[in-house]
Scaffold this motif. Structure first.
Motif, mmCIF file in Angstrom:
data_model
loop_
_atom_site.group_PDB
_atom_site.id
_atom_site.type_symbol
_atom_site.label_atom_id
_atom_site.label_comp_id
_atom_site.label_asym_id
_atom_site.label_seq_id
_atom_site.Cartn_x
_atom_site.Cartn_y
_atom_site.Cartn_z
ATOM 1 N N PRO A 1 15.834 7.466 -45.386
ATOM 2 C CA PRO A 1 16.726 6.395 -44.920
ATOM 3 C C PRO A 1 18.198 6.785 -44.916
ATOM 4 N N ALA A 2 18.630 7.515 -45.942
ATOM 5 C CA ALA A 2 20.042 7.905 -46.004
ATOM 6 C C ALA A 2 20.400 8.846 -44.857
ATOM 7 N N ALA A 3 19.481 9.768 -44.544
ATOM 8 C CA ALA A 3 19.734 10.697 -43.439
ATOM 9 C C ALA A 3 19.728 9.967 -42.107
ATOM 10 N N GLN A 4 18.799 9.024 -41.946
ATOM 11 C CA GLN A 4 18.742 8.279 -40.686
ATOM 12 C C GLN A 4 20.000 7.438 -40.509
ATOM 13 N N LEU A 5 20.471 6.839 -41.595
ATOM 14 C CA LEU A 5 21.690 6.038 -41.507
ATOM 15 C C LEU A 5 22.889 6.915 -41.146
ATOM 16 N N ALA A 6 22.951 8.122 -41.732
ATOM 17 C CA ALA A 6 24.058 9.029 -41.415
ATOM 18 C C ALA A 6 24.021 9.454 -39.953
ATOM 19 N N LEU A 7 22.830 9.581 -39.394
ATOM 20 C CA LEU A 7 22.695 9.944 -37.990
ATOM 21 C C LEU A 7 23.025 8.783 -37.059
ATOM 22 N N HIS B 1 28.760 2.583 -36.412
ATOM 23 C CA HIS B 1 30.226 2.639 -36.475
ATOM 24 C C HIS B 1 30.737 4.077 -36.441
ATOM 25 N N ASP B 2 30.056 4.985 -37.202
ATOM 26 C CA ASP B 2 30.586 6.343 -37.314
ATOM 27 C C ASP B 2 29.473 7.359 -37.539
ATOM 28 N N GLY B 3 28.275 7.094 -37.029
ATOM 29 C CA GLY B 3 27.163 8.008 -37.216
ATOM 30 C C GLY B 3 27.363 9.315 -36.474
ATOM 31 N N LEU B 4 26.683 10.357 -36.937
ATOM 32 C CA LEU B 4 26.834 11.682 -36.331
ATOM 33 C C LEU B 4 26.450 11.669 -34.858
ATOM 34 N N ALA B 5 25.352 11.015 -34.508
ATOM 35 C CA ALA B 5 24.915 10.997 -33.108
ATOM 36 C C ALA B 5 25.953 10.335 -32.213
ATOM 37 N N LEU B 6 26.540 9.243 -32.683
ATOM 38 C CA LEU B 6 27.552 8.541 -31.893
ATOM 39 C C LEU B 6 28.780 9.413 -31.694
ATOM 40 N N ARG B 7 29.216 10.100 -32.741
ATOM 41 C CA ARG B 7 30.408 10.945 -32.617
ATOM 42 C C ARG B 7 30.153 12.123 -31.684
ATOM 43 N N ILE B 8 28.962 12.704 -31.760
ATOM 44 C CA ILE B 8 28.625 13.793 -30.847
ATOM 45 C C ILE B 8 28.586 13.285 -29.406
ATOM 46 N N GLU C 1 28.008 19.454 -40.866
ATOM 47 C CA GLU C 1 27.376 18.152 -41.067
ATOM 48 C C GLU C 1 25.940 18.155 -40.550
ATOM 49 N N THR C 2 25.726 18.789 -39.406
ATOM 50 C CA THR C 2 24.382 18.849 -38.828
ATOM 51 C C THR C 2 23.443 19.655 -39.716
ATOM 52 N N ARG C 3 23.912 20.769 -40.227
ATOM 53 C CA ARG C 3 23.071 21.618 -41.067
ATOM 54 C C ARG C 3 22.783 20.960 -42.410
ATOM 55 N N ARG C 4 23.738 20.184 -42.923
ATOM 56 C CA ARG C 4 23.471 19.456 -44.178
ATOM 57 C C ARG C 4 22.327 18.469 -44.012
ATOM 58 N N MET C 5 22.136 17.977 -42.820
ATOM 59 C CA MET C 5 21.042 17.047 -42.552
ATOM 60 C C MET C 5 19.720 17.757 -42.269
ATOM 61 N N GLY C 6 19.761 19.091 -42.280
ATOM 62 C CA GLY C 6 18.537 19.839 -42.104
ATOM 63 C C GLY C 6 18.229 20.264 -40.687
ATOM 64 N N PHE C 7 19.218 20.190 -39.787
ATOM 65 C CA PHE C 7 19.003 20.571 -38.391
ATOM 66 C C PHE C 7 19.859 21.784 -38.038
ATOM 67 N N ASP C 8 19.257 22.730 -37.322
ATOM 68 C CA ASP C 8 19.982 23.927 -36.900
ATOM 69 C C ASP C 8 20.378 23.897 -35.431
ATOM 70 N N SER C 9 19.940 22.873 -34.712
ATOM 71 C CA SER C 9 20.232 22.853 -33.275
ATOM 72 C C SER C 9 20.427 21.425 -32.786
ATOM 73 N N VAL C 10 21.234 21.316 -31.731
ATOM 74 C CA VAL C 10 21.509 20.025 -31.093
ATOM 75 C C VAL C 10 21.536 20.246 -29.582
ATOM 76 N N LEU C 11 20.926 19.326 -28.865
ATOM 77 C CA LEU C 11 20.965 19.340 -27.406
ATOM 78 C C LEU C 11 21.367 17.947 -26.937
ATOM 79 N N VAL C 12 22.374 17.879 -26.089
ATOM 80 C CA VAL C 12 22.931 16.595 -25.657
ATOM 81 C C VAL C 12 23.034 16.564 -24.142
ATOM 82 N N PHE D 1 17.963 16.451 -31.969
ATOM 83 C CA PHE D 1 18.233 17.262 -33.152
ATOM 84 C C PHE D 1 16.973 18.051 -33.518
ATOM 85 N N GLY D 2 17.169 19.292 -33.958
ATOM 86 C CA GLY D 2 16.073 20.065 -34.518
ATOM 87 C C GLY D 2 15.058 20.544 -33.511
#
Length: 251
Positions: free
Chosen positions: A72-78, A82-89, A119-130, A146-147
């Protein structure tokens, strides 16, 4: 001139299957099965975050789809609205005209989206495609994957480009969902619902909550559905974010 990507016979079959199946998607359950089935066959990934952006890149809708357990904490961070990683990317890529964007953080530095590496690697992902539609009269959409289990390359970006209009239309056909917003919920949460929110914050599954509370997992699921309707949200991460906004998680 960009190199021509020639799809193999198997890739052509996967693409046609994904397109045909996407035409029938009209519910969250169908969207989940489609993205984690036919879309995965062509474009494997661990987590897909779908965002609809309005004028000024304002977030209108957010859906997070994944076939594996995500804390849950990782999903909330993603997916924090308001300021999730996916939104900022998504905003970074949309506002900077950087679509599609592909980053493999498992290789050398100076990758696209380099500012999101740690930040992405701390969440356990090495790759992102957008990729996204860019602004449209009906609102744009952005899809953040992610991932990717294989080393991502421009071929994967091309696959996502081919699927983009079908993802956009399928997302638009889903029933409207509400993002966490200000103001009080429709009604106060009951004592049992507050207990469930507490265990939700602790990362417990429906089965685990059922054992702790002496009720069935189905009853827990029914409580969660009522909580979602009360808070005006669509999933666990949004429920936690909404409760944080309303300070319902404070002692």
């Amino acid at each position: 001139m960009e190199p021509v990507v020639i799809l193999s016979r198997q890739e052509q079959e996967y693409l046609l299957c994904a397109i045909e199946s996407g035409l029938r998607v009209a519910s969250p359950r169908q969207f989940f099965l489609w993205t984690q089935g036919q879309v995965q066959a062509l474009l494997p990934h661990q987590v897909l975050v779908c965002l609809q952006l309005g004028p000024g890149a304002a977030l209108v809708r957010l859906e997070c789809v994944h076939g594996t357990v995500l804390a849950p904490a990782a999903q909330l961070a993603l997916t924090d609205p308001h300021d999730g990683l996916a939104l900022r990317i998504a905003r970074h890529c949309t506002q900077g005209g950087r679509l599609p964007a592909l980053a493999d953080f498992g290789t050398a530095a100076d990758q696209p989206l380099e500012g999101f590496r740690d930040e992405t690697r701390r969440m356990g992902f090495d790759s992102v495609l957008v990729h996204g539609t860019g602004p449209t009269s009906a609102g744009g959409s952005v899809f953040v994957l992610f991932g990717l289990p294989l080393r991502p390359n421009p071929r994967h970006a091309y696959f996502l480009e081919l699927l983009l209009p079908h993802l956009h239309l399928a997302l638009g056909r889903l029933p409207a969902s509400q993002l966490p917003a200000g103001g009080a919920p429709a009604r106060p949460l009951s004592a049992r619902e507050a207990e469930i929110i507490g265990w939700l914050r602790a990362g417990k599954s429906n089965d685990e909550m059922g054992r702790l509370l002496g009720i069935s997992a189905l009853t827990v699921k029914n409580h969660l559905q009522r909580i979602y309707r009360t808070l005006g949200v669509s999933n666990r991460a949004h429920a936690l974010a909404r409760c944080m906004d309303l300070r319902l998680l404070e002692e």
